[in-house]
Scaffold this motif. Structure first.
Motif, PDB file in Angstrom:
ATOM      1  N   LEU A 436      33.926  45.071  39.304  1.00  0.00           N
ATOM      2  CA  LEU A 436      34.904  46.294  39.683  1.00  0.00           C
ATOM      3  C   LEU A 436      35.327  45.343  41.116  1.00  0.00           C
ATOM      4  O   LEU A 436      34.802  45.237  41.373  1.00  0.00           O
ATOM      5  CB  LEU A 436      34.163  47.809  40.179  1.00  0.00           C
ATOM      6  N   THR A 437      36.695  44.719  41.051  1.00  0.00           N
ATOM      7  CA  THR A 437      37.463  44.205  41.637  1.00  0.00           C
ATOM      8  C   THR A 437      38.981  44.322  41.910  1.00  0.00           C
ATOM      9  O   THR A 437      39.505  45.468  40.903  1.00  0.00           O
ATOM     10  CB  THR A 437      37.866  42.872  40.756  1.00  0.00           C
ATOM     11  N   PRO A 438      39.290  43.945  42.883  1.00  0.00           N
ATOM     12  CA  PRO A 438      40.980  44.528  43.060  1.00  0.00           C
ATOM     13  C   PRO A 438      41.802  44.115  41.950  1.00  0.00           C
ATOM     14  O   PRO A 438      43.125  43.830  42.674  1.00  0.00           O
ATOM     15  CB  PRO A 438      40.894  43.833  44.730  1.00  0.00           C
ATOM     16  N   PHE A 439      41.385  42.827  41.477  1.00  0.00           N
ATOM     17  CA  PHE A 439      41.606  41.834  40.629  1.00  0.00           C
ATOM     18  C   PHE A 439      41.407  42.003  39.098  1.00  0.00           C
ATOM     19  O   PHE A 439      40.244  42.454  39.016  1.00  0.00           O
ATOM     20  CB  PHE A 439      42.229  40.668  41.310  1.00  0.00           C
ATOM     21  N   HIS A 440      42.354  41.875  37.641  1.00  0.00           N
ATOM     22  CA  HIS A 440      41.535  42.047  37.183  1.00  0.00           C
ATOM     23  C   HIS A 440      41.700  41.022  36.046  1.00  0.00           C
ATOM     24  O   HIS A 440      41.862  39.903  36.539  1.00  0.00           O
ATOM     25  CB  HIS A 440      42.742  42.651  35.811  1.00  0.00           C
TER      26      HIS A 440
END
Length: 775
Positions: A436-440
């Protein structure tokens, strides 16, 4: 030492001597004309081979000889003696049968040896290593009904590779094979070795599978030795495709459609509930990108397969992506069985549909676990765990785990009174199969990365002392690069410890003792931690290693922003509670060496340092190091050793307190030997101690100094391990060899043993009972 004890030792040696004499007389059981086979030697006779080449060839040929002689120990054959001296049992069970046929060993006779078979086998093996004209003879040396065979080998000149040629033609498979020539395992000037030739065929076969040749196999390759080019013992090799290679094996295949059945069940298929569709185009209502999903009950979010499956429509078949996808599906943890099928959909364009047939596990499970335990600190107790798990909590293969537990430990004696311990608590974890991160982030590992969210609470009561509330939570990621390397990053790791009840007796002691007071202070610890683990112990290697390193940082950013400096009186608080600030590093390195299938050496060294600074003058008690006990220095009871040369026996409060430190150094070595099936023996030595960073006036000798080597504790002992496959029960009996809190010059205790004294044995022989190996 008492006279009775000395007399018993003498009896043991007499019995041992009688046993050894009996072991030497095995030939008296032989019948007329029988000769006991004691083994064989291989002698290499060559003027051209190097010493290294002769030793290598000798080792290879020796390993091929059969049969193996009777097991010997220091030249004796006790197993053979048990067989010979035990009468034939009437039944295939009972003690006599076990003694003769399980513990004993049937004699291996000279007549059991097939010399010609052994010579033929060795000649073939010599040719496999490039010695094409080896000559072998044998001699039999007999003495007193015992015989040894000597095989004389004249290997001749070894053949070397003069040239390696790869097939080169205009076909697709020929061109792909030719691209592999640069990385060939077969090199010009290299000695001919059939094992290397086989490895080269496997390499090519695997590489072709990576290039779309789904039906290709290493058996489709032949490596021809060009006999017409043999000159000066050099030989040319020609790597080519076999003439009878099946047509399908020469074609590159690509993926047409990918179909997933996440609720596949053999019984259901028999009843016609879930049929494998023959026309995937009819499933567009269930399409997620290039993947078709048959999930009428919508148990899983389609996106989970976007992150798990590596095949897309139009992709060239690749064996690595094939295995990667299967491993990631297994790693999700919610499928009991995983089956993969490739169905030919277009034979002219060489395409097939990829089916993933997934049989789910039970989505929820509830288990109750009861444990009984004892430890070397004279505690005995029990623990009850109620565990619940949901394997698809948010329909994305998320695992939600909850554990509710209660435990108690009761003091069962010992040299010093202690407090009974009662613990109860709950732990919960939500494990999400992605980061779960802001970027893929797309992982190329066979193991799904996970985001873990943990929340827990524990109630801990030490009767007659104190009661604590312990709250903890964390958020972070766990991912594996491969089967050897794992990373565990906790971005947020918070612990809050609050005293609930402190007895008057303990409080009065804590007023006089800073160390005791710190145990029951409110503690707020927040920060981040990172753990890296590397291991190759799962592979059948002679030498394997395990390493785990952890970095734990607490309160650093807040301490920097607030200008916290406890030593100068600038201690900052959050919600009225001083927060902890420190840096902690711990390294655990283990080395394993296998002498044989039945014996090995295991060693471990642990080095750890925790340094308080900024808002803290001391490391929180829950984050300090401890030594002693079943998985540490086993000659000292759990958490009773150290710090430094501090003597815990000076405590006269009527309490037993865990001894903790800021620096830890520990080393262990253990020789492990299999005695019989499930029964294993170990001989071990442990050494180490803990120390404090800062001086503690109430614990003299606890601070780390240049004399730390003289404050190392040493213990040794013997252990039995009962390996029942599902668990290993371990019993280790250890005694101290060096005690760091004894006066200088008197710390070694080798000359202070009083085996006949009951009190000495009670104080110095420590029995550790545990499950599993210590490391």
């Amino acid at each position: 030492m008492s006279n009775n004890f000395a007399r018993n030792i003498q009896y043991i040696f007499v019995l041992l001597g009688v046993f050894l004499m009996l072991s030497c007389s095995n030939t008296r059981f032989l019948k007329e004309g029988e000769v006991l086979y004691t083994g064989a030697r291989v002698k290499i006779d060559s003027d051209v081979a190097s010493k290294k080449e002769k030793k290598e060839l000798q080792s290879i040929l020796q390993a091929k000889l059969s049969p193996k002689p009777n097991t010997s120990l220091l030249g004796l054959r006790p197993k053979l003696y048990f067989y010979n001296s035990t009468k034939e049992p009437k039944k295939e069970k009972g003690f006599r049968y076990w003694l003769k046929y399980k513990l004993g060993e049937k004699p291996v006779l000279l007549g059991d040896v097939d010399y010609n078979f052994n010579k033929s086998l060795m000649q073939n093996q010599a040719e496999n290593k490039g010695y094409f004209h080896a000559k072998l003879t044998h001699e039999i040396h007999t003495k007193e009904k015992k015989a040894q065979i000597v095989y004389n080998v004249k290997p001749g000149m070894r053949y070397f590779i003069s040239q390696v040629k790869f097939q080169d033609d205009t076909t697709a498979i020929g061109q792909e094979m030719h691209k592999l020539a640069d990385k060939s395992l077969l090199k010009e000037g290299q000695a001919f070795d059939l094992d290397m030739v086989k490895a080269e065929r496997e390499r090519i076969g695997d590489a072709m599978n990576e290039r779309g040749f789904y039906y290709f196999h290493s058996d489709n390759i032949i490596v021809q030795a060009d006999s017409t080019s043999v000159k000066d013992h050099r030989i040319a090799l020609n790597v080519k495709l076999k003439d009878n290679t099946p047509e399908l094996a020469t074609k590159q295949f690509s993926i047409d459609k990918v179909i997933v059945l996440p609720d596949y069940n053999l019984q259901g298929l028999k009843k016609g509930k879930y049929q494998i569709p023959m026309n995937p185009d009819s499933l567009k209502a269930y399409a997620q990108g290039d993947v078709y999903i048959i999930d009428p009950e919508h148990r899983l979010k389609p996106k989970i397969f976007d992150r798990t499956l590596y095949f897309k429509t139009g992709d060239l078949y690749n064996r690595a992506d094939h295995n990667l996808t299967l491993n990631r599906l297994i790693n999700l943890g919610m499928f009991k069985f995983i089956k993969n099928e490739f169905v030919l959909s277009d034979s002219l364009r060489h395409k097939f549909d990829a089916y993933y047939l997934l049989t789910p596990r039970e989505l929820q499970s509830l288990s109750l676990e009861a444990l009984g335990r004892t430890n070397s600190a004279n505690y005995g107790g029990s623990e009850l765990n109620l565990k619940w798990i949901h394997r698809n909590f948010l329909r994305g293969a998320e695992q939600f785990k909850t554990s509710l537990y209660g435990a108690f430990d009761v003091q069962m004696g010992g040299a010093k009174a202690a407090n009974n311990i009662i613990r109860a608590g709950i732990n919960t974890q939500l494990s999400i199969p992605r980061m779960l991160t802001p970027f893929h982030i797309r992982s190329s590992s066979a193991f799904m990365p996970r985001t873990n969210i943990n929340l827990g609470y524990e109630f801990q009561s030490r009767t007659d002392s104190y009661t604590l509330h312990n709250f903890n939570t964390s958020f972070g990621y766990v991912w594996k690069e491969n089967i050897k390397k794992e990373h565990d990053l906790k971005l947020v790791n918070i612990t809050f410890v609050s005293p609930y009840k402190i007895t008057d007796k303990y409080d009065s002691l804590a007023q006089k003792n800073v160390y005791l007071r710190r145990v029951v202070e409110k503690q707020l610890i927040f920060g981040s931690s990172y753990t890296y683990t590397y291991t190759n112990t799962m592979f059948p290697l002679t030498n394997t290693v395990y390493y785990q390193g952890t970095v734990d940082l607490a309160g650093n950013l807040v301490g920097l922003l607030t200008g916290a400096h406890a030593e100068k009186g600038y201690q900052q608080e959050i919600f009225g509670i001083p927060f902890s600030q420190y840096a902690k590093i711990e390294n655990d390195f283990r080395f394993y060496h296998k002498f044989s299938q039945k014996s090995s050496l295991a060693s471990r060294i642990i080095v750890g340092v925790a340094y308080p600074y900024g808002n803290s003058e001391n490391i929180p008690f829950s984050r300090q190091f401890f030594v002693g006990g079943t998985n540490s220095i086993r000659a000292f009871r759990a958490r009773t050793l150290g710090p430094g040369s501090y003597d815990p026996r000076v405590e006269q409060q009527g309490f037993f307190f865990d001894q903790s430190g800021d620096i830890k150094l520990e080393w262990s070595a253990e020789y492990r030997r299999n005695l019989y099936k499930f029964l294993n023996l170990a001989a071990f030595v442990d050494a180490g101690n803990i120390w404090l960073i800062n001086e503690d006036v109430q614990r003299r000798g606890a601070q780390f100094s240049k004399d730390f080597i003289s404050e190392m504790a040493v213990g040794a002992g013997l252990g039995l391990r009962l390996d029942f496959s599902i668990l290993i029960l371990r019993l280790d009996l250890a005694m101290p060899l060096r005690v760091p809190y004894y006066p200088r010059g008197e710390r070694w205790t080798l000359n202070k043993n009083h085996w006949g004294n009951v009190n000495w044995r009670k104080d110095n022989l420590v029995l550790n009972i545990a499950i599993g190996y210590p490391f």
